[in-house]
Design a protein around this motif. Structure first.
Motif, short mmCIF file in Angstrom:
data_model
loop_
_atom_site.label_atom_id
_atom_site.label_comp_id
_atom_site.label_asym_id
_atom_site.label_seq_id
_atom_site.Cartn_x
_atom_site.Cartn_y
_atom_site.Cartn_z
N ASP A 197 -16.04 14.02 -11.89
CA ASP A 197 -17.58 13.73 -11.46
C ASP A 197 -18.07 12.30 -12.27
N VAL A 198 -17.68 12.27 -13.39
CA VAL A 198 -18.03 11.06 -14.14
C VAL A 198 -17.56 9.79 -13.43
N TYR A 199 -16.42 9.82 -12.93
CA TYR A 199 -15.90 8.65 -12.11
C TYR A 199 -16.89 8.20 -10.92
N GLY A 200 -17.21 9.29 -10.01
CA GLY A 200 -17.87 9.40 -8.98
C GLY A 200 -19.18 8.83 -9.24
N VAL A 201 -20.02 9.41 -10.29
CA VAL A 201 -21.42 8.68 -10.61
C VAL A 201 -21.21 7.39 -10.98
N ALA A 202 -20.26 7.12 -11.85
CA ALA A 202 -20.02 5.64 -12.03
C ALA A 202 -19.70 4.58 -11.00
N ARG B 238 -25.38 -4.77 -22.29
CA ARG B 238 -24.98 -3.73 -23.42
C ARG B 238 -24.62 -2.31 -22.70
N CYS B 239 -24.77 -2.27 -21.31
CA CYS B 239 -24.23 -1.02 -20.67
C CYS B 239 -22.97 -1.06 -20.27
N TRP B 240 -22.50 -2.25 -19.85
CA TRP B 240 -21.16 -2.37 -19.36
C TRP B 240 -20.05 -1.80 -19.94
N SER B 241 -20.30 -1.56 -21.26
CA SER B 241 -18.59 -0.94 -21.93
C SER B 241 -18.74 0.46 -21.59
N ALA B 242 -19.76 1.09 -21.58
CA ALA B 242 -20.05 2.45 -21.18
C ALA B 242 -19.45 2.83 -19.66
N LEU B 243 -20.00 2.04 -18.97
CA LEU B 243 -19.80 2.13 -17.36
C LEU B 243 -18.46 1.91 -17.17
N ARG B 244 -17.61 0.98 -17.75
CA ARG B 244 -16.39 0.62 -17.69
C ARG B 244 -15.40 1.91 -17.97
N VAL B 245 -15.75 2.42 -19.28
CA VAL B 245 -14.91 3.57 -19.52
C VAL B 245 -15.12 4.58 -18.40
N ALA B 246 -16.14 4.88 -18.05
CA ALA B 246 -16.42 5.80 -16.96
C ALA B 246 -15.69 5.60 -15.76
N LEU B 247 -15.38 4.08 -15.49
CA LEU B 247 -14.45 3.87 -14.17
C LEU B 247 -13.10 4.01 -14.52
N ALA B 248 -12.69 4.15 -15.62
CA ALA B 248 -11.13 4.08 -15.73
C ALA B 248 -10.43 4.85 -14.94
N ASP C 96 -7.46 6.09 -15.31
CA ASP C 96 -6.55 7.06 -15.85
C ASP C 96 -7.57 8.12 -16.39
N PRO C 97 -7.60 9.43 -16.11
CA PRO C 97 -8.57 10.26 -16.67
C PRO C 97 -8.49 10.43 -18.06
N GLN C 98 -7.42 10.29 -18.64
CA GLN C 98 -7.22 10.50 -20.16
C GLN C 98 -7.98 9.20 -20.76
N GLN C 99 -8.02 8.15 -20.38
CA GLN C 99 -9.04 6.93 -20.86
C GLN C 99 -10.44 7.14 -20.32
N ARG C 100 -10.67 7.94 -19.52
CA ARG C 100 -12.41 8.36 -19.11
C ARG C 100 -12.63 9.15 -20.02
N THR C 101 -12.98 8.87 -21.14
CA THR C 101 -13.46 9.83 -22.43
C THR C 101 -14.76 9.53 -22.65
N ILE C 102 -15.56 9.43 -21.46
CA ILE C 102 -17.14 9.53 -21.68
C ILE C 102 -17.89 10.69 -20.92
N THR C 103 -18.77 11.19 -21.38
CA THR C 103 -19.15 12.53 -20.52
C THR C 103 -20.46 12.07 -19.91
N VAL C 104 -20.92 12.76 -18.84
CA VAL C 104 -22.38 12.60 -18.21
C VAL C 104 -23.39 12.26 -19.23
N ALA C 105 -23.49 12.95 -20.03
CA ALA C 105 -24.84 12.82 -21.12
C ALA C 105 -24.50 11.51 -21.89
#
Length: 279
Positions: free
Chosen positions: A208-213, A243-253, A255-264
């Motif tokens: 879901d995080v990937y989709g919203v990203a 300053r928002c890009w680093s978080a969005l980039r993680v959400a777009l990973a 590899d799900p193991q590297q997608r370590t950010i939550t929606v919150a």
């Protein structure tokens, strides 16, 4: 269904179908008038009514899958999430359906067609925050949406609203309510489905995080990310604060193991609130 594949114009003795609002991989959504409410004094009482489309309406257990969508979302109470009303079966036609809130506005995919260069940050940010708030709430309720894409987001005068939980499930779900497996049809939208879903993996909060990203990236860039886009070559979209890009980039990973950010956490990053170092 009739011989033409069309449902009767009146379902449940009270819902008069007016026109099709949209069609998905499994269902068809109509705008309908609630004649009972109108008889009781409401001048106009529209609802959205969802039933199964062909060929799923012919599957003997398909109505259970339709009910599973209704059951999954009926307990959700959030201003940015569509409200479910009731699940019913028309006795004459034996057509199962459920009713829900009729949403006024424009779906996000249609809005994006009008914005080939992306949205300015002052318009993009509140839209992104509202969508993340809605998705974050569903995750707090242990509900995974499963199909986060622009076509499932309505944009209206009061903001955005997330709908269509047809591919969703409960995070702690042990067994499906239906024997009609979602794997029997290709329902994911490749541009917004996480790579692990396209490869046959299980739905997760990270998907879901990937989709919203992907949606936020498209809002900021004006173009879809693309399912084969190399992550090491992605650059910050023109409408997104750096300053928002680093978080969005993680959400777009990919590899799900590297997608370590939550929606919150993604929501906090998109709010761009600077830390306070004093009281």
């Amino acid at each position: 269904m009739s011989s033409t594949g069309e449902p009767p114009r009146l379902l449940g003795g009270r819902y008069h179908l007016e026109y099709v609002l949209g069609k998905g991989g499994m269902g068809v959504v109509y705008r309908a008038r609630d004649l009972l409410h109108e008889q009781l004094g409401e001048a106009c009482s529209p609802v959205a009514l969802k039933l199964l489309g062909e060929p799923f309406a012919q599957c003997p257990d398909a109505h259970v899958l339709l009910f599973s969508e209704f059951a999954l979302a009926r307990s959700l109470r959030h201003p940015r999430v569509v409200r479910m009303f009731s699940f019913e079966v028309d006795t004459q036609s034996q057509i199962a359906f459920f009713t829900m809130e009729w949403l006024q506005g424009l779906t996000l995919d249609r809005l994006l067609l009008e914005c080939p260069d992306g949205l300015p940050w002052r318009e993009l940010q509140p839209m992104a925050l509202q969508l993340l708030d809605a998705l974050g709430y569903t995750h707090q309720q242990n509900v995974l949406h499963g199909d986060v894409k622009p076509a499932n987001v309505m944009v209206g005068q009061e903001g955005v609203c997330l709908f269509d939980f047809g591919l969703g499930c409960a995070q702690a779900q042990v067994a499906s309510l239906s024997s009609l497996s979602r794997s029997r049809f290709n329902a994911w939208t490749p541009a917004y489905a996480a790579p692990e879903l396209r490869e046959g993996g299980a739905l997760s909060a990270a998907a879901d995080v990937y989709g919203v990203a992907c949606i936020i990236y498209e809002l900021a860039h004006g173009k879809r990310l693309g399912k084969h886009a190399p992550m090491d070559r992605l650059t910050c979209p023109r409408q997104l604060p750096r300053r928002c890009w680093s978080a969005l980039r993680v959400a777009l990973a990919t590899d799900p193991q590297q997608r370590t950010i939550t929606v919150a956490e993604l929501g906090r990053a998109m709010s761009c609130k600077r830390p306070r170092w004093y009281l």
